[in-house]
Design a protein around this motif. Structure first.
Motif, PDB file in Angstrom:
ATOM      1  N   PRO A  73       0.847  -1.200   0.000  1.00 42.35           N
ATOM      2  CA  PRO A  73       0.000   0.000   0.000  1.00 42.35           C
ATOM      3  C   PRO A  73       0.882   1.249   0.000  1.00 42.35           C
ATOM      4  O   PRO A  73       2.041   1.198   0.406  1.00 42.35           O
ATOM      5  CB  PRO A  73      -0.760  -0.101   1.323  1.00 42.35           C
ATOM      6  CG  PRO A  73      -0.534  -1.484   1.839  1.00 42.35           C
ATOM      7  CD  PRO A  73       0.746  -1.968   1.245  1.00 42.35           C
ATOM      8  N   LEU A  74       0.334   2.353  -0.468  1.00 41.82           N
ATOM      9  CA  LEU A  74       1.028   3.638  -0.384  1.00 41.82           C
ATOM     10  C   LEU A  74       0.124   4.594   0.385  1.00 41.82           C
ATOM     11  O   LEU A  74      -1.097   4.388   0.452  1.00 41.82           O
ATOM     12  CB  LEU A  74       1.321   4.180  -1.792  1.00 41.82           C
ATOM     13  CG  LEU A  74       2.289   3.328  -2.636  1.00 41.82           C
ATOM     14  CD1 LEU A  74       2.393   3.896  -4.054  1.00 41.82           C
ATOM     15  CD2 LEU A  74       3.667   3.229  -2.000  1.00 41.82           C
ATOM     16  N   VAL A 522       3.897  -0.244   6.011  1.00 44.84           N
ATOM     17  CA  VAL A 522       3.898   1.065   5.347  1.00 44.84           C
ATOM     18  C   VAL A 522       3.453   2.087   6.389  1.00 44.84           C
ATOM     19  O   VAL A 522       2.572   1.801   7.207  1.00 44.84           O
ATOM     20  CB  VAL A 522       2.932   1.032   4.141  1.00 44.84           C
ATOM     21  CG1 VAL A 522       2.830   2.400   3.496  1.00 44.84           C
ATOM     22  CG2 VAL A 522       3.404  -0.008   3.139  1.00 44.84           C
ATOM     23  N   PHE A 523       4.052   3.279   6.370  1.00 47.23           N
ATOM     24  CA  PHE A 523       3.846   4.236   7.450  1.00 47.23           C
ATOM     25  C   PHE A 523       3.118   5.485   6.977  1.00 47.23           C
ATOM     26  O   PHE A 523       3.390   6.006   5.897  1.00 47.23           O
ATOM     27  CB  PHE A 523       5.198   4.612   8.065  1.00 47.23           C
ATOM     28  CG  PHE A 523       5.911   3.392   8.574  1.00 47.23           C
ATOM     29  CD1 PHE A 523       5.655   2.902   9.840  1.00 47.23           C
ATOM     30  CD2 PHE A 523       6.773   2.677   7.741  1.00 47.23           C
ATOM     31  CE1 PHE A 523       6.268   1.740  10.289  1.00 47.23           C
ATOM     32  CE2 PHE A 523       7.389   1.514   8.181  1.00 47.23           C
ATOM     33  CZ  PHE A 523       7.131   1.047   9.458  1.00 47.23           C
ATOM     34  N   GLY A 524       2.149   5.917   7.832  1.00 52.71           N
ATOM     35  CA  GLY A 524       1.446   7.158   7.590  1.00 52.71           C
ATOM     36  C   GLY A 524       1.678   8.079   8.775  1.00 52.71           C
ATOM     37  O   GLY A 524       2.779   8.099   9.346  1.00 52.71           O
ATOM     38  N   ASP A 525       0.669   8.833   9.165  1.00 51.42           N
ATOM     39  CA  ASP A 525       0.801   9.781  10.264  1.00 51.42           C
ATOM     40  C   ASP A 525       0.491   9.082  11.589  1.00 51.42           C
ATOM     41  O   ASP A 525      -0.664   8.988  11.996  1.00 51.42           O
ATOM     42  CB  ASP A 525      -0.161  10.953  10.030  1.00 51.42           C
ATOM     43  CG  ASP A 525       0.039  12.055  11.058  1.00 51.42           C
ATOM     44  OD1 ASP A 525       0.970  11.940  11.889  1.00 51.42           O
ATOM     45  OD2 ASP A 525      -0.731  13.023  11.028  1.00 51.42           O
ATOM     46  N   TYR A 529       0.510   0.439   8.419  1.00 52.27           N
ATOM     47  CA  TYR A 529      -0.424  -0.340   7.605  1.00 52.27           C
ATOM     48  C   TYR A 529       0.294  -1.590   7.119  1.00 52.27           C
ATOM     49  O   TYR A 529       1.460  -1.539   6.728  1.00 52.27           O
ATOM     50  CB  TYR A 529      -0.915   0.483   6.407  1.00 52.27           C
ATOM     51  CG  TYR A 529      -1.521   1.803   6.832  1.00 52.27           C
ATOM     52  CD1 TYR A 529      -2.852   1.866   7.242  1.00 52.27           C
ATOM     53  CD2 TYR A 529      -0.754   2.965   6.885  1.00 52.27           C
ATOM     54  CE1 TYR A 529      -3.401   3.072   7.668  1.00 52.27           C
ATOM     55  CE2 TYR A 529      -1.290   4.165   7.306  1.00 52.27           C
ATOM     56  CZ  TYR A 529      -2.618   4.213   7.694  1.00 52.27           C
ATOM     57  OH  TYR A 529      -3.164   5.399   8.127  1.00 52.27           O
ATOM     58  N   ILE A 530      -0.432  -2.708   7.126  1.00 56.43           N
ATOM     59  CA  ILE A 530       0.184  -3.963   6.706  1.00 56.43           C
ATOM     60  C   ILE A 530      -0.880  -4.856   6.066  1.00 56.43           C
ATOM     61  O   ILE A 530      -2.050  -4.823   6.485  1.00 56.43           O
ATOM     62  CB  ILE A 530       0.867  -4.665   7.919  1.00 56.43           C
ATOM     63  CG1 ILE A 530       1.484  -6.003   7.506  1.00 56.43           C
ATOM     64  CG2 ILE A 530      -0.061  -4.822   9.088  1.00 56.43           C
ATOM     65  CD1 ILE A 530       2.244  -6.705   8.624  1.00 56.43           C
ATOM     66  N   ILE A 531      -0.457  -5.609   5.037  1.00 53.78           N
ATOM     67  CA  ILE A 531      -1.316  -6.659   4.485  1.00 53.78           C
ATOM     68  C   ILE A 531      -1.047  -7.907   5.308  1.00 53.78           C
ATOM     69  O   ILE A 531       0.093  -8.386   5.374  1.00 53.78           O
ATOM     70  CB  ILE A 531      -0.992  -6.921   2.995  1.00 53.78           C
ATOM     71  CG1 ILE A 531      -1.114  -5.647   2.148  1.00 53.78           C
ATOM     72  CG2 ILE A 531      -1.880  -8.046   2.454  1.00 53.78           C
ATOM     73  CD1 ILE A 531      -2.523  -5.082   2.001  1.00 53.78           C
ATOM     74  N   LYS A 536      -5.967  -9.226   4.449  1.00 50.54           N
ATOM     75  CA  LYS A 536      -6.632  -7.980   4.864  1.00 50.54           C
ATOM     76  C   LYS A 536      -5.615  -6.841   4.961  1.00 50.54           C
ATOM     77  O   LYS A 536      -4.443  -7.065   5.246  1.00 50.54           O
ATOM     78  CB  LYS A 536      -7.270  -8.141   6.258  1.00 50.54           C
ATOM     79  CG  LYS A 536      -8.382  -9.178   6.348  1.00 50.54           C
ATOM     80  CD  LYS A 536      -9.187  -9.037   7.642  1.00 50.54           C
ATOM     81  CE  LYS A 536      -8.375  -9.101   8.916  1.00 50.54           C
ATOM     82  NZ  LYS A 536      -7.797 -10.396   9.249  1.00 50.54           N
ATOM     83  N   LEU A 537      -6.106  -5.624   4.764  1.00 49.05           N
ATOM     84  CA  LEU A 537      -5.305  -4.435   5.066  1.00 49.05           C
ATOM     85  C   LEU A 537      -5.625  -4.031   6.499  1.00 49.05           C
ATOM     86  O   LEU A 537      -6.794  -3.806   6.831  1.00 49.05           O
ATOM     87  CB  LEU A 537      -5.650  -3.287   4.109  1.00 49.05           C
ATOM     88  CG  LEU A 537      -5.023  -1.929   4.429  1.00 49.05           C
ATOM     89  CD1 LEU A 537      -3.508  -1.959   4.287  1.00 49.05           C
ATOM     90  CD2 LEU A 537      -5.614  -0.837   3.530  1.00 49.05           C
TER      91      LEU A 537
END
Ligand SMILES: *[C@@H]1O[C@H](CO)[C@@H](O)[C@H](O)[C@H]1NC(C)=O
Ligand SMILES: *[C@@H]1O[C@H](CO)[C@@H](O)[C@H](O)[C@H]1NC(C)=O
Ligand SMILES: *[C@@H]1O[C@H](CO)[C@@H](O)[C@H](O)[C@H]1NC(C)=O
Ligand SMILES: *[C@@H]1O[C@H](CO)[C@@H](O)[C@H](O)[C@H]1NC(C)=O
Ligand SMILES: *[C@@H]1O[C@H](CO)[C@@H](O)[C@H](O)[C@H]1NC(C)=O
Ligand SMILES: *[C@@H]1O[C@H](CO)[C@@H](O)[C@H](O)[C@H]1NC(C)=O
Length: 543
Positions: A73-74, A522-525, A529-531, A536-537
Motif C-alpha cells: 500500500p502507499l 507502510v507508514f502514515g501519520d 499499515y500492513i497486508i 486484509k489491510l
C-alpha cells in the motif's frame, strides 16, 4: 513542454477549482520505502518506540476472495487534506481508503486480470493483474503502475488464456477519484529491446514484480519470469511520462545470448529475470541499480573463470548486480558485479533480493559511496557504489567488493539501514534471527571492517517469506529508531534499532494474523499499515 505539464495547464483552463499544488504531507509514503531502497523511511511518521506499546488495531479492510496484495500500500494526502491509503491487487482492482477510518472512498477495476492457469502459476494468485508496488508522482497527484491484462485472440487463437494474448499496460490514475489520466494507459507490448531487436517485449511471458522507481520524468519497472515458464528474458522498461518514449533493456542480449521464437521454450530467451522478491529498483537519483536472477552468462561458452572488469560492456548477465543509465542512445550498462562462486543455473541466487544504496553517512575513509546486496548464498556484499566489483576483480580471483559478510541463512529480499546513532544495517535471513551490523567507522582505512555484528533478535525466522527490514525514527531523535519486519506466521514485529548488549530488543505490537510474503509495513501519520496473512489491510496506531 512536457506531456504532463501540458495536461496540467489544460485542466487549469477547464477548471479553476483543481489546482496542482503539491499536496504531499511529510508523513506520506509515496513509494515503496525510499529511492535508494535503503529501508530507512525517515523521522516524519510520528512514530516513537514508546507509543508503539500503546498501538492497537484501528481498522481492517477485507478484499475479494481471489485478491492478493503483493503490491505494498502507499499513503498519500489529497488536496482536501484527507490522507488516503492507495492499494492495488492481482485482480487489477485499485482503491483509495481513508487512512484514519478505513472507509473505502473509491474502488475501480482498471482492466481484466489474466488467468494464471496459462502459466501453471496459480500458487502465486488465481489471476494476475498488478503485482509491483505503484509509484506516486506527488507533483501531479497521480499514481503509476503496471497492470497485466489480455486481448482475446489477439496474437493466437484460444481466447484470453494463452499467455501470448496477455499484455502489460502502464496506468496513470488521479489519486482523487482514481480516473485515468488523459492518454493513459500506455501499452508496452510488441516492441523490440533496445539492445537486441530479436527480443520482442511480450507481457504475457513476463511478470512485473519489483516496486516501481521514478527518477525525474522516467518510470522504471523490472520484469522477470512467470513461475520461470516460457522463452522469457529479464527486462527493464523505462517510460518517460512526458514524451511517452519507452526504452526496453534486456539482461540477455546479442549473438551469444539465447533466443527462441518458440514462446513455450523453457529459458529459451536466456532467462535472467529481475524479480528481487518484490523489492524496488533503486537509484542514487541518477542511475538505476538492481539484481539479475539465474540465466546465461558470458563465461558459458568458453567456461573461463577469467576476471572481467565491472565497467566493461556485457551482453549477458545473470546472478549479478547491475547499474544502468538512461542516455540519448537508450539504456547503457554502467557497471556490474557477479560473485566469483556464482552458479548461474542453480538460482544461487543474487536475484532474490534488491540492491540498497545507503545514505551518504555510510562512507569509507576514501569517501566512497556504499551499496549492499544480499543473496540466497547467505552472503551480504558491501560494495563501492561507483565500482561494484565486476567478476573476480579481488585478490586471487576473489570478489572485488569492500567487504563480504557471511550471514546466518538465505536472504530473499534485501537489507534495511539506519543512518543515525553511528549507523546500522539489518539483514533478515530465513531460519535465522534478524541481525544488526554496526557501521564501524568512516575513518577506518581498512575497508574490510566497515560493518561488524552488533546484535540479533532472540527468536529465529521461519524458513521463508520473511520481510525486508524497514526503519523509522521520531524526528531523528536519539533512541527513537525502530526496525520493522514481517513474518508470514507471526505478523508484524518491531525492535529497537540500536541493539543492547548484543540483542535486538523486541517491542510489543498488536497481534496481526500473519503477513503477506516478503512484505513491508507502510507508514502514515502515527499509523502503520500492513497486508496480513489473510489478505486484509490492517491499520495499527494509537488513535
Ligand atoms: C476487523 O474489523 C472488524 C470490524 O470491521 C472487526 O470486527 C474485526 O475484529 C477486525 N479483525 C481483527 C482481526 O481484529
Ligand atoms: C519469445 O518468442 C516470441 C514469439 O516468437 C518472440 O517474439 C520473442 O522475441 C521471444 N523472446 C525471447 C526473449 O526469446
Ligand atoms: C570468454 O572469455 C573471454 C576472456 O578470455 C571473455 O572476454 C569473454 O567475454 C568470454 N565469453 C565469450 C562469450 O567470449
Ligand atoms: C593468493 O594466492 C597465493 C598463492 O596461493 C597466496 O600465497 C596469497 O596469500 C594469496 N593472496 C591472498 C590475498 O589471498
Ligand atoms: C576498523 O575495522 C576493524 C576490522 O577490520 C575493527 O576491528 C575496528 O573496530 C574498526 N575501527 C573502528 C574505529 O571502527
Ligand atoms: C549490558 O552489559 C553490561 C555489562 O555486562 C551491564 O553492565 C549492563 O547493565 C547491560 N545493559 C543492559 C541494558 O542490559
Amino acid at each position: 513542454m512536457g506531456f504532463f505539464k501540458g495536461i496540467v495547464s489544460f485542466i487549469g483552463v477547464a477548471s479553476t477549482v483543481q489546482t496542482f499544488a503539491n499536496a504531499l504531507a511529510p508523513s506520506d509514503t509515496y513509494r515503496d520505502a525510499d529511492i535508494g531502497q535503503s529501508g530507512y523511511v525517515g523521522g516524519d511518521h510520528n512514530i516513537d518506540p514508546n507509543s508503539v506499546s500503546q498501538f492497537k488495531q484501528l481498522w481492517n479492510v477485507t478484499f475479494k476472495p481471489d485478491e492478493k496484495h503483493y503490491a505494498k500500500p502507499l499513503v498519500y494526502t489529497l488536496q482536501s487534506g484527507r490522507q488516503i491509503v492507495f492499494t492495488a491487487s492481482t485482480e487489477n482492482i485499485i482503491r483509495s481508503i481513508d487512512a484514519a477510518t478505513g472507509e473505502v472512498i473509491a474502488e475501480r477495476q482498471v482492466a481484466p486480470p489474466w488467468s494464471m492457469t496459462g502459466a501453471s502459476c496459480e500458487t502465486v494468485s488465481k489471476n494476475m493483474g498488478i503485482m509491483g508496488t505503484p509509484i506516486i508522482y506527488p507533483d501531479y497527484d497521480v499514481a503509476f503502475f503496471f497492470a497485466k491484462s489480455y486481448v482475446e485472440d489477439f496474437r493466437v487463437p484460444g481466447g484470453a488464456a494463452p499467455p501470448m494474448n496477455s499484455m502489460y499496460y502502464l496506468y496513470a490514475v488521479y489519486l482523487d477519484g482514481l480516473q485515468d489520466v488523459y492518454k493513459f494507459p500506455i501499452p508496452t507490448d510488441d516492441m523490440p529491446a533496445d539492445n537486441d531487436a530479436r527480443k520482442i517485449f511480450l507481457g504475457g511471458l513476463l511478470l512485473q514484480q519489483p516496486s516501481l522507481l521514478h527518477v525525474g520524468d522516467v518510470v522504471y519497472a523490472g520484469f522477470g519470469g512467470l513461475c520461470d515458464s516460457f522463452n522469457y528474458t529479464g527486462v527493464v522498461v523505462a517510460v518517460n511520462i512526458n514524451t511517452r518514449w519507452i526504452n526496453r533493456w534486456v539482461t540477455q542480449a546479442g549473438p551469444s545470448s539465447l533466443y527462441s521464437d518458440d514462446w513455450t521454450k523453457w529459458h529459451g530467451g536466456g532467462a535472467g529475470g529481475i524479480w528481487q522478491a518484490g523489492m524496488g529498483l533503486s537509484s542514487d537519483g541518477q542511475d538505476v541499480f538492481f539484481t539479475i536472477d539465474n540465466g546465461g552468462s558470458p563465461t558459458d561458452s568458453n567456461g573461463t573463470t577469467t576476471p572481467i572488469a565491472g565497467k566493461t560492456h556485457q551482453d549477458v548477465l545473470s546472478e549479478s548486480v547491475a547499474r544502468i543509465k538512461l542516455t540519448d542512445d537508450g539504456v547503457q550498462l554502467v557497471d556490474f558485479f557477479r560473485p566469483y562462486d556464482y552458479q548461474h543455473g542453480e538460482g544461487q541466487d543474487l536475484g532474490s533480493g534488491g540492491f540498497s544504496v545507503l545514505d551518504p553517512v555510510f562512507t569509507t575513509g576514501e569517501a566512497k559511496r556504499i551499496g549492499v546486496a544480499t543473496s540466497k548464498n547467505s552472503k551480504m556484499y558491501i560494495h563501492d557504489l561507483d565500482n561494484l566489483g565486476g567478476y573476480r576483480q579481488g585478490a586471487n580471483g576473489s570478489d572485488g567488493v569492500l567487504q563480504t559478510i557471511q550471514v546466518d541463512g538465505e536472504v530473499i529480499g534485501g537489507i534495511g539501514s539506519y543512518p543515525l546513532e553511528g549507523g546500522y544495517i539489518y539483514v533478515n535471513p530465513g531460519n535465522a534471527p534478524l541481525a544488526a551490523y554496526r557501521f564501524t567507522s568512516a575513518s577506518n582505512s581498512s575497508s574490510a571492517g566497515l560493518f561488524a555484528i552488533a546484535g540479533k533478535s532472540s527468536a529465529a525466522n521461519p524458513h521463508s517469506g520473511v520481510g525486508i527490514p524497514t526503519i523509522t525514527s521520531k524526528n531523528g531523535d536519539v533512541g527513537s529508531g525502530v526496525v520493522w519486519i514481517t513474518d508470514p506466521e507471526k505478523g508484524l514485529l518491531a525492535f529497537k534499532a540500536v541493539p543492547v548488549n548484543g540483542t535486538l530488543v523486541k517491542l510489543t505490537v498488536p497481534k496481526v494474523e500473519g503477513a503477506e510474503k516478503y512484505g513491508r509495513p507502510v507508514f502514515g501519520d502515527g499509523r502503520v499499515y500492513i497486508i496480513d496473512g489473510k489478505g486484509k489491510l490492517v491499520a495499527l496506531g494509537v488513535k
